[in-house]
Design an enzyme around this catalytic site. Structure first.
Site, PDB file in Angstrom:
ATOM      1  N   ALA A 143      24.860   9.042 -26.502  1.00  0.00           N
ATOM      2  CA  ALA A 143      24.834  10.504 -26.422  1.00  0.00           C
ATOM      3  C   ALA A 143      24.100  10.936 -25.158  1.00  0.00           C
ATOM      4  CB  ALA A 143      24.161  11.082 -27.655  1.00  0.00           C
ATOM      5  N   ARG A 145      21.891  12.954 -24.524  1.00  0.00           N
ATOM      6  CA  ARG A 145      20.438  13.162 -24.585  1.00  0.00           C
ATOM      7  C   ARG A 145      19.668  11.848 -24.446  1.00  0.00           C
ATOM      8  NH1 ARG A 145      22.700  13.881 -29.534  1.00  0.00           N
ATOM      9  NH2 ARG A 145      22.024  12.539 -31.267  1.00  0.00           N
ATOM     10  N   TYR A 146      20.395  10.717 -24.512  1.00  0.00           N
ATOM     11  CA  TYR A 146      19.728   9.417 -24.443  1.00  0.00           C
ATOM     12  C   TYR A 146      19.888   8.726 -23.085  1.00  0.00           C
ATOM     13  CZ  TYR A 146      19.538   9.854 -29.530  1.00  0.00           C
ATOM     14  OH  TYR A 146      19.304  10.288 -30.798  1.00  0.00           O
ATOM     15  N   ILE A 147      20.789   9.189 -22.269  1.00  0.00           N
ATOM     16  CA  ILE A 147      21.035   8.513 -20.997  1.00  0.00           C
ATOM     17  C   ILE A 147      20.622   9.427 -19.847  1.00  0.00           C
ATOM     18  CG2 ILE A 147      22.860   7.014 -21.848  1.00  0.00           C
ATOM     19  CD1 ILE A 147      24.913   8.958 -20.816  1.00  0.00           C
TER      20      ILE A 147
END
Length: 890
Positions: A143, A145-147
């Site tokens: 997602a 928001r994680y990368i």
């Protein structure tokens, strides 16, 4: 196609409130028809013309097709612009970049995120951190928001130049966004592009970074160039029909499949447009359908592709490789379609023109940057010169008594006039105002020499920039060369360019069913399991049938099919078989005379009945034999007892007859009735040894004369193969054989000819010489020691080879070179023998010299009958391993 291409909110903005008004205004109903239910039919010609064409134009220009100027679709361009605005050298959350891009792109976060991941996976413009997915397995990225992401150094250097960037208002008017980014590199060809619009699509394949730079340099130098695709998934590509990336072209791409051992194949690279998952699924489906036979598949893919395909015992690895290419996604065909946006219109063009346009644009962008830089340097030189005059001539003191601002400006202007003859432009009011802003502290510390040095340095820089502008082509070439030197390392070509051979499905399909025949009733098929077994076959094979009345037919395999009573011979048929010869004696129905003929079968039409006799009623085949290698037997003819016949028995040797076409009449055997025909002696092949060539372009054997002639091969002859790794084997020369890339020797094997070798033994750290014969023709063997550091230096298959040994200097002393005659140095020993040590001195280089002369005893040549046909039909014949005759019609 990205989600940006299919979101419903990409439709033209017509709200529900004005939809009815729009319909009333634009639709042109030609007629209104009311039926009994009071329903009204309205034609919406106007709405279709207005709304649909607007929508189609919008999708083509604003969503699906990249611009030729910078190679970006709008969403991609907006992402790169947003990343530049957020750039501070540190990573940003992708979710943050997506949110920022929404200021410019009005189509939702999902489409922006997908497009950004696609750009990132190209590994060129975005420096990625975190799980961005896997192009090999098809796994999706984490997602947003994680990368995290930031611009790569390459992107910062080639994508941005605000001073020469054309700008436009964003969709809501709150921001400015670039119309096109000033990309100084053929980015579209490096990344590729794909999109589906209304009524057209585009598919531009990716090309190699370094090769694009080389092509741009060649173009600038006026030299011809050619560029071919290069894919991140590597693999092998046949670009013989690339057609410059335009409509109608095709690129065949293959996985790289190697043989790990006799029962295991390994896939190390996969074709573009596939994943390991889709590849494995296609292999499993082909296995279920019986197209090939595998035991199990292991997927060990991580950072690199590794798919292990385990084969059951007895399954040919070579034929399995061909079957994988023929029936699975291990080979795919890609249809490129070069379509770009130029001047707000779709343009169908080839990759050569795309590169030329990009290179020309790079020249103009670099020239524009130089012109801006020149203007800034000249402006800087102008102000420094004014400042020097203002301070050195003490003009600043004249304004002390002035009481008005206008007076101050006028005084300075008058003070400058005597000293501005050499300035490059007139003095403006802004220049004078800027002089009044000089602080007293700076005036007091002013150093005339330093000021002049600065001016001199600027003049040198101005001259340099002018020189670059006047020589913009060499400057651009240097710019491309710097890009290659700076960013080209590690971007070497991944996809190997190679011509492919055409794999015929009928040659490699697994024979997964059995063919049966009922001779009395005239049926053949795969479901007649209680009847006579004929051969193993596949569902795409064809069958050749000979009937007693002299007719012949070729028909496709079926469950049950009537083909005619009194079947004489039936077999699986191969249209490429050039060596199967049919020997036949038949009685002519009209005259009663008997004829003999030898023929092969080619150029037939499926399900057409061919008459092998003269077509007279009552004709009948008296003797028939099928000979996979052109054998010619001897038969005894027994005639019926008649008063005027003196000789009732005689022999007939088929070797005395020429091989002709199936339509030939044949030679007369006798005009008298034949009582019986008996086989007296089995025949030997009457065909010439088969000539075999090796085509190193496709790395395959052939009998069509392509490549290097390996020799003439009889059925018992074999090929000798030696690899750089020290492996050796002999094989029967089958046209389906695959050859490994490290093969260094491929020739006809002569049993009594020794192989001479010099190799380095890793364990003893010494060089050894050995000569040996192949001891086991059916086994692959290693003839050097198996230590990890052991390596083969030279190998020769000549009878009397000679090598030159060059020594390294030892304490400044250079030993003279020596020659080694293998025949005198060592006797022929076993293949596993260590050999004799070559020397104890340190060796620099070993070269093979011209071998000593050796007279080979010529074999006694056996007279053979030519297999050339008199029939005009094309003949393409080979032999199946099981001795059966096979043919497949297209």
């Amino acid at each position: 196609m990205s989600q940006d291409d299919i979101n419903e909110d990409n439709l033209p903005n017509h709200s529900e409130d004005n939809a009815e008004d729009h319909l009333t205004k634009n639709s042109l109903p030609v007629s209104q028809i009311e039926d009994d239910s009071n329903e009204t039919i309205k034609k919406v010609t106007g709405m279709y013309q207005e709304w649909f064409l607007d929508y189609a134009s919008y999708v083509i220009l604003e969503r699906a097709v990249p611009a030729i100027e910078d190679g970006f679709k709008p969403v991609q361009r907006r992402i790169m612009h947003s990343m530049k605005e957020l750039d501070d050298g540190r990573y940003n959350k992708v979710a943050n970049i997506v949110g920022h891009t929404m200021q410019y792109h009005p189509h939702g976060d999902a489409s922006i995120g997908d497009a950004m991941v696609q750009i990132g996976q190209k590994d060129l413009l975005i420096d990625m951190q975190g799980n961005w997915g896997n192009i090999f397995t098809g796994d999706e990225a984490a997602a947003s928001r994680y990368i995290e992401a930031r611009l790569s150094k390459f992107a910062l250097e080639v994508l941005y130049s605000p001073k020469i960037t054309p700008w436009q208002a964003s969709y809501d008017g709150r921001k400015n966004e670039p119309i096109n980014l000033p990309v100084k590199f053929p980015l579209l060809l490096a990344q590729g592009g794909e999109g589906i619009a209304v009524g057209l699509s585009t598919k531009i394949l990716s090309h190699n970074f370094n090769e694009l730079i080389d092509a741009s340099v060649k173009y600038l130098k006026g030299k011809p160039f050619t560029i071919y695709p290069d894919f991140a998934t590597a693999g092998i590509a046949d670009v013989s029909n690339y057609n410059d990336g335009m409509r109608g072209g095709r690129v065949r791409v293959r996985a790289r499949i190697n043989q790990l051992d006799k029962n295991t194949l390994v896939v190390k690279e996969i074709p573009f447009s596939t994943t390991t998952t889709s590849l494995i699924d296609s292999i499993l489906k082909a296995n279920e359908k019986g197209k090939l036979k595998i035991k199990k598949i292991e997927d060990n893919t991580a950072a690199e592709v590794e798919i292990l395909i385990h084969l059951p015992p007895g399954v040919s690895p070579d034929k399995t490789i061909d079957a994988l290419y023929a029936f699975t996604a291990c080979e795919t065909s890609i249809a490129p379609l070069g379509c770009v946006i130029e001047d707000n219109k779709p343009l169908f063009t080839g990759v050569t023109n795309m590169l030329k346009v990009s290179t020309d644009r790079t020249v103009q962008l670099l020239k524009s940057e130089l012109e801006i830089q020149l203007g800034e340097l000249e402006e800087q030189w102008h102000y420094l010169s004014l400042e020097r005059i203002f301070i050195e001539k003490r003009i600043y003191r004249r304004i002390e008594e002035e009481e008005t601002w206008e007076g101050v400006l006028a005084t300075i202007d008058e003070g400058l006039k005597p000293h501005i003859k050499n300035l490059r432009r007139p003095v403006t009011e802004e220049d004078i105002i800027r002089l009044t802003e000089i602080k007293i502290k700076r005036i007091s510390k002013f150093d005339i020499d330093k000021a002049q040095n600065k001016i001199d340095a600027l003049e040198e820089e101005i001259e340099q920039v002018k020189y670059h502008i006047e020589h913009i082509i060499p400057f651009t070439i240097d710019y491309f060369s710097r890009l290659k030197e700076k960013y080209g390392k590690g971007r070497e070509r991944k996809t190997e360019i190679r011509s492919f051979d055409t794999i015929e499905a009928t040659r490699v399909v697994l024979r997964n069913t059995k063919l049966y025949v009922n001779r009395e009733e005239g049926f053949m098929g795969t479901s007649l399991k209680k009847d006579e077994y004929v051969a193993d076959c596949s569902d795409i094979d064809d069958v050749i049938i000979f009937l007693r009345d002299g007719s012949m037919i070729v028909s496709k395999v079926d469950e049950k099919k009537f083909i005619g009573k009194d079947i004489l011979h039936i077999a699986v048929f191969d249209k490429n078989d050039k060596r199967t010869i049919y020997n036949m004696i038949y009685r002519d129905g009209k005259t009663g005379s008997s004829y003999v003929k030898r023929f092969n079968v080619s150029g037939v039409t499926r399900d057409k009945v061919y008459d092998l006799t003269q077509g007279k009623p009552g004709s009948q085949i008296l003797y028939f034999s099928c000979n996979p290698n052109g054998e010619a037997e001897v038969v005894t003819i027994l005639l019926r007892q008649l008063s005027n016949i003196k000789k009732l028995k005689f022999d007939l040797d088929f070797a005395d007859l020429l091989i002709k076409g199936r339509v030939s009449k044949g030679n007369v055997v006798t005009k008298y009735p034949i009582k019986k025909i008996e086989l007296k002696e089995k025949g030997i092949s009457t065909l010439r040894p088969r000539k075999i060539w090796f085509d190193d372009t496709v790395m395959r054997l052939n009998v069509e004369g392509r490549g290097e002639l390996l020799g003439e091969f009889k059925p018992e002859d074999r090929l000798l193969i030696i690899h750089q790794s020290g492996k050796l084997k002999t094989i029967i020369p089958e046209l389906t054989t695959h050859f490994e890339e490290d093969m260094i020797v491929l020739e006809k094997w002569i049993r009594d000819k020794p192989i001479s070798v010099i190799y380095y033994d890793g364990e003893k750290a010494k060089y050894f010489v050995k000569r040996f014969l192949v001891e086991n023709e059916n086994k692959e063997e290693i003839f050097i020691t198996e230590h990890p550091y052991s390596k083969l230096e030279i190998v020769s298959t000549d009878y009397r080879p000679v090598a030159e040994i060059m020594f390294a200097k030892n304490k400044g002393v250079q030993k003279e070179n020596i020659e080694v005659n293998f025949e005198e140095f060592i006797a022929v020993k076993g293949i596993k023998a260590l050999g004799n040590q070559l020397t104890s001195d340190k060796i620099k280089l070993i070269n093979l010299l011209e071998s000593l002369p050796y007279e080979v005893e010529e074999e006694e040549e056996i007279e053979t009958i030519s297999s050339e046909l008199t029939d005009t039909a094309p003949a393409n014949l080979t032999i199946e391993e099981d001795g059966q005759i096979g043919f497949n019609l297209e």
